[in-house]
Write a protein that holds these residues in place. Structure first.
Motif, mmCIF file in Angstrom:
data_model
loop_
_atom_site.group_PDB
_atom_site.id
_atom_site.type_symbol
_atom_site.label_atom_id
_atom_site.label_comp_id
_atom_site.label_asym_id
_atom_site.label_seq_id
_atom_site.Cartn_x
_atom_site.Cartn_y
_atom_site.Cartn_z
ATOM 1 N N PHE A 191 0.704 9.521 3.466
ATOM 2 C CA PHE A 191 -0.053 9.709 2.245
ATOM 3 C C PHE A 191 -0.289 11.206 2.044
ATOM 4 C CE2 PHE A 191 -0.696 5.380 3.538
ATOM 5 C CZ PHE A 191 -0.649 4.675 2.345
ATOM 6 N N SER A 192 -1.237 11.579 1.260
ATOM 7 C CA SER A 192 -1.374 12.971 0.844
ATOM 8 C C SER A 192 -1.691 13.930 1.978
ATOM 9 C CB SER A 192 -2.468 13.084 -0.232
ATOM 10 O OG SER A 192 -3.686 12.546 0.263
ATOM 11 N N GLU A 200 -0.782 8.881 9.408
ATOM 12 C CA GLU A 200 -1.683 8.067 8.590
ATOM 13 C C GLU A 200 -1.302 6.591 8.665
ATOM 14 O OE1 GLU A 200 -3.530 10.296 4.910
ATOM 15 O OE2 GLU A 200 -1.347 10.354 4.827
ATOM 16 N N THR A 221 -2.069 -1.537 -4.050
ATOM 17 C CA THR A 221 -3.070 -0.467 -4.120
ATOM 18 C C THR A 221 -2.415 0.846 -3.713
ATOM 19 O OG1 THR A 221 -5.225 0.333 -3.351
ATOM 20 C CG2 THR A 221 -3.894 -0.875 -1.761
ATOM 21 N N ASP A 222 -2.872 1.929 -4.326
ATOM 22 C CA ASP A 222 -2.344 3.256 -3.958
ATOM 23 C C ASP A 222 -3.299 3.981 -3.022
ATOM 24 O OD1 ASP A 222 -4.429 3.872 -5.625
ATOM 25 O OD2 ASP A 222 -3.248 4.996 -7.096
ATOM 26 N N ASN A 223 -4.368 3.277 -2.595
ATOM 27 C CA ASN A 223 -5.385 3.912 -1.738
ATOM 28 C C ASN A 223 -5.572 3.084 -0.467
ATOM 29 O OD1 ASN A 223 -7.591 5.098 -0.535
ATOM 30 N ND2 ASN A 223 -8.875 5.083 -2.367
ATOM 31 N N VAL A 243 0.860 -1.190 0.000
ATOM 32 C CA VAL A 243 0.000 0.000 0.000
ATOM 33 C C VAL A 243 0.894 1.236 0.000
ATOM 34 C CG1 VAL A 243 -1.926 1.172 1.114
ATOM 35 C CG2 VAL A 243 -1.664 -1.302 1.388
ATOM 36 N N ASP A 244 0.889 1.980 -1.122
ATOM 37 C CA ASP A 244 1.744 3.165 -1.249
ATOM 38 C C ASP A 244 1.155 4.064 -2.319
ATOM 39 O OD1 ASP A 244 4.058 4.945 -1.898
ATOM 40 O OD2 ASP A 244 5.103 3.606 -0.502
ATOM 41 N N ASP A 245 1.198 5.371 -2.122
ATOM 42 C CA ASP A 245 0.646 6.283 -3.123
ATOM 43 C C ASP A 245 1.637 6.616 -4.223
ATOM 44 O OD1 ASP A 245 2.347 7.802 -1.619
ATOM 45 O OD2 ASP A 245 0.899 9.380 -1.119
ATOM 46 N N ASN A 246 2.821 6.017 -4.194
ATOM 47 C CA ASN A 246 3.839 6.211 -5.226
ATOM 48 C C ASN A 246 3.810 5.009 -6.164
ATOM 49 O OD1 ASN A 246 6.311 6.198 -6.689
ATOM 50 N ND2 ASN A 246 7.224 7.586 -5.170
ATOM 51 N N THR A 247 3.393 5.212 -7.388
ATOM 52 C CA THR A 247 3.254 4.108 -8.346
ATOM 53 C C THR A 247 4.575 3.410 -8.590
ATOM 54 O OG1 THR A 247 1.445 5.287 -9.443
ATOM 55 C CG2 THR A 247 2.467 3.481 -10.669
ATOM 56 N N ASP A 258 2.810 2.138 3.569
ATOM 57 C CA ASP A 258 3.456 3.447 3.610
ATOM 58 C C ASP A 258 2.916 4.230 4.804
ATOM 59 O OD1 ASP A 258 4.995 5.597 2.896
ATOM 60 O OD2 ASP A 258 3.562 6.357 1.416
#
Length: 476
Positions: A62-63, A71, A38-40, A14-18, A59
């Protein structure tokens, strides 16, 4: 780190960095059966519900928050609450010793700083996967212990009695049990209702190499169709309306021990398919769950039905019959081993005198009378008769007239003649008491169908449950 074969584990990243997702998946998919990404983080709950996740690489930032890791701690807490057996590795580009300590205190298996060295990441995931497996084993043992305590609290059943007989027919049964018990061969016990099939199952288990572990029993004729999978395989909390907590299934409870399925002939065809798959795969998945549980059981089944006839009639699967009857043991009805009746009478007399604090003996004449009786309910009927006699008798002699009535001492009639005779008694009955007529009718139906409860129930227009309630009511 060196790994040559894939592990069976499922990993979730799980990470928002592709780029991170792609790099980690390419590395880990060489070593693990399935890698999900998943990025979410809001997807975590649904993925964990539907996939057997072992390790989550999560991760921490996140944002919403760039560097504090709040988070990551929030989602870590969510995972621990949903499934504490999952090992969580927290990842961040901002390495901080105190953050790592806090993460592990909060339930993380480890802490990984980005960018990582491949060997370091592989080592951390391998350790987390081993940790997850250990937690799953502990959880399974805990569930088994709780389930076993519940099973034991339900009562000891027939295992309070000894499995007895000195006739040639019973000596053959004992010889077969002695040979088969020391193997892990599946055993099918057949015989009329009341012949002692549950006692035979306990004797097999006690003579087996699994005797130190549990023998778990389930009466297949007494469970509702919609609860079949829940009883055998267990269920997860929320799997259906009344699933207010996790339930351990009988397969899991019997792991490393023996599983006794009584009245197997009552199992509908659709459920036979499900049972066969569990036996073939040696795995079960609880209702509402997504992780298969390996089980190692010795299967013992019993029925008063003719399963080969059921196969011919399309009521039973041929492949399931092959699977369950590696060894078949037929228990003879009591009328075929009448020489055992004095032994059984004295055994149950001693047992129930001790239970009710009585001192009674049985006369030779009464013993002959009891030995001449056909006992359509077999050993179960004899045991209940002796118990009632012990309770109702006055003086020092057992009064059998209080429980068995006018028992003929002439030669025992054939099955057909006996059933016809009881049917005639129904027609010529000098009573209009509905309860007495029902008692006689149920007894006659059982005798006519040679103890086959399912066929007798069908003939009477009763469900299996209603039939069993009447058998209990009238001690048949």
């Amino acid at each position: 780190m060196t790994q040559t074969a894939k592990q069976a584990g499922h990993i979730l990243i799980v990470d928002d960095n592709t780029d991170i997702l792609i790099a980690a998946k390419l590395l880990l998919k060489k070593y693990y059966q399935k890698v999900h990404t998943t990025d979410n983080p809001f997807d975590i709950e649904e993925i964990v519900k539907t996939q057997p996740i072992d390790v989550i690489l999560l991760d921490m930032n996140f944002s919403q928050d760039a560097i504090s890791g709040k988070e990551g701690f929030y989602w870590l807490k969510k995972v621990v609450e949903q499934d504490p057996s999952i090992a969580v590795l927290l990842m961040t580009a901002y390495g901080d010793i105190q953050l790592a300590v806090d993460a592990i205190k909060a339930g993380a298996a480890d802490f990984v700083a980005k960018p990582w060295q491949n060997d370091q990441l592989l080592g951390a995931v391998a350790a987390a996967y081993a940790h997850a497996q250990d937690k799953q084993k502990v959880g399974q043992l805990t569930r088994q212990t709780q389930g076993l305590n519940q099973a034991l609290n339900q009562g000891a059943g027939g295992k309070n009695f000894d499995f007895l007989g000195q006739s040639a027919a019973m000596q053959q049964v004992f010889s077969t049990i002695e040979k088969a018990a020391l193997t892990d061969a599946n055993i099918l016990i057949t015989g009329e209702s009341g012949t002692g099939k549950e006692l035979a199952a306990h004797a097999i288990h006690q003579a087996s190499l699994r005797r130190e572990n549990a023998l778990i029993s389930l009466d297949m004729g007494a469970i509702a169709d919609n609860l079949f999978e829940s009883e055998l395989f267990g269920h997860k909390k929320g799997a259906f309306t009344d699933a207010k907590a996790d339930k351990v299934g009988r397969f899991e409870l019997a792991n490393e021990g023996s599983l006794f399925l009584d009245e197997l002939g009552n199992l509908p065809l659709s459920q036979q398919t499900t049972l066969l798959a569990a036996l073939q795969n040696r795995q079960v998945t609880p209702v509402g769950g997504n992780k298969a549980i390996d089980v190692n059981i010795r299967l013992i089944c019993a029925t008063n039905d003719n399963l080969q006839q059921a196969v011919d009639e399309g009521r039973f699967r041929q492949d399931l019959l092959y699977r369950i009857n590696t060894i078949e043991i037929r228990l003879p009805p009591l009328r075929e081993r009448s020489e055992d009746i004095p032994l059984l009478v004295n055994y149950y007399l001693e047992h129930f005198c001790h239970k009710y604090k009585r001192t009674l003996s049985v006369s030779d004449t009464d013993l002959q009378t009891l030995s001449a009786y056909a006992w359509p309910g077999n050993v179960r009927e004899l045991a209940h008769a002796i118990e009632r006699a012990v309770i109702l008798s006055e003086g020092e002699l057992l009064d059998i007239s209080t429980v068995v009535g006018q028992v003929t001492t002439t030669a025992q009639p054939s099955q057909a003649d006996s059933a016809q005779s009881e049917s005639d008694q129904l027609v010529n009955a000098d009573t209009f008491n509905l309860e007495e007529l029902e008692h006689r009718t149920v007894r006659a139906a059982l005798k006519h169908y040679q103890g086959n409860v399912s066929q007798a129930a069908k003939a009477l227009g009763l469900t299996r449950g209603a039939m069993y309630r009447r058998l209990e009511k009238y001690d048949l």
